[in-house]
Design an enzyme around this catalytic site. Structure first.
Site, mmCIF file in Angstrom:
data_model
loop_
_atom_site.group_PDB
_atom_site.id
_atom_site.type_symbol
_atom_site.label_atom_id
_atom_site.label_comp_id
_atom_site.label_asym_id
_atom_site.label_seq_id
_atom_site.Cartn_x
_atom_site.Cartn_y
_atom_site.Cartn_z
ATOM 1 N N LYS A 28 0.752 -1.277 -0.024
ATOM 2 C CA LYS A 28 -0.020 0.043 0.025
ATOM 3 C C LYS A 28 0.762 1.156 -0.086
ATOM 4 C CE LYS A 28 -2.194 -0.915 3.869
ATOM 5 N NZ LYS A 28 -1.704 -2.347 4.208
ATOM 6 N N ARG A 39 -9.394 1.938 8.390
ATOM 7 C CA ARG A 39 -8.927 0.458 8.680
ATOM 8 C C ARG A 39 -10.238 -0.333 9.323
ATOM 9 N NH1 ARG A 39 -2.799 -0.250 10.052
ATOM 10 N NH2 ARG A 39 -2.165 0.242 8.072
ATOM 11 N N ARG A 97 11.395 -5.563 5.279
ATOM 12 C CA ARG A 97 11.454 -4.169 5.383
ATOM 13 C C ARG A 97 11.700 -3.687 6.948
ATOM 14 N NH1 ARG A 97 5.561 -1.592 5.446
ATOM 15 N NH2 ARG A 97 5.241 -2.329 7.663
ATOM 16 N N ARG A 130 12.434 -0.970 11.459
ATOM 17 C CA ARG A 130 10.943 -0.708 11.974
ATOM 18 C C ARG A 130 10.723 -1.882 13.063
ATOM 19 N NH1 ARG A 130 7.106 1.032 7.801
ATOM 20 N NH2 ARG A 130 5.532 0.114 9.182
ATOM 21 N N ARG A 146 -0.620 -8.653 13.369
ATOM 22 C CA ARG A 146 -1.193 -7.574 12.402
ATOM 23 C C ARG A 146 -2.130 -8.307 11.392
ATOM 24 N NH1 ARG A 146 3.628 -4.173 10.294
ATOM 25 N NH2 ARG A 146 2.010 -3.104 9.179
#
Length: 189
Positions: free
Chosen positions: A17, A92, A129, A135, A146
């Protein structure tokens, strides 16, 4: 007259996204509004909303609707969104989608782009990532949480936006450029 694009990006964590939102924003010359970036900004600057958001994000859970809606509403009040915007990570939940409709009033969403990718493919994407972007919210345990939260709380938006007539489903497997081309082709229809 230039067409105003108000686009919502949907998809599981790791579907791409954010990457596609940036590419579309460049294409249409409009800002990307990433709730993830809004949260990180508030966390970095130590705001009350940021501290609240951090407690949820670190556990892999969605930030409560009221906090998220307040952040997005403030961001959508700025003048740079008058020519359109791309929303990445909002809404969301159906409650957030309804709040977005109220925020926009007569200005409808142009399209809701839902990126489809197999859950087993997103775990390696997100772990990569995490390694490249440092992160803290991308550990294997948090990623699984998640994905679970997405299935339970965000997936109902699929039906919501089908009923609204704005949903555009896009296969998000392949090269980044190919996926962008698929999205643009669908938006031109």
């Amino acid at each position: 007259m230039t067409r105003v694009h108000r686009i919502v990006m949907l998809g599981a964590p790791g579907a791409g996204k954010g990457t596609q939102a940036v590419r579309l924003a460049e294409h249409f010359q409009i800002p990307t509004i990433s709730t993830g970036e809004l949260f990180r900004q508030h966390i970095r600057t130590g705001t009350e909303l940021g501290e609240l958001a951090a407690t949820y994000i670190d556990g892999g859970n969605l930030v409560p609707d009221d906090i998220t809606i307040r952040m997005v509403k403030e961001r959508l009040s700025r003048t740079d969104v008058e020519g359109g915007f791309i929303l990445d990570g909002f809404p969301r939940t159906v409650v957030q989608a309804e709040a977005l409709g109220e925020m926009l009033g007569e200005e409808d969403i142009t399209a809701v782009v839902e990126l489809w990718v197999d859950a087993e493919e997103v775990i390696p994407r997100l772990l990569n990532r995490a390694a490249t972007e440092a992160r803290s919210d991308d550990t294997a345990e948090v990623i699984r949480q998640r994905i679970k939260v997405y299935r339970e709380q965000t997936r109902p938006l699929h039906e919501y936006y089908i009923k609204e007539g704005t949903l555009r489903e896009i296969n998000a497997v392949g090269e980044i450029e190919q996926i962008t081309e698929r999205i643009l082709a669908e938006l031109e229809r």
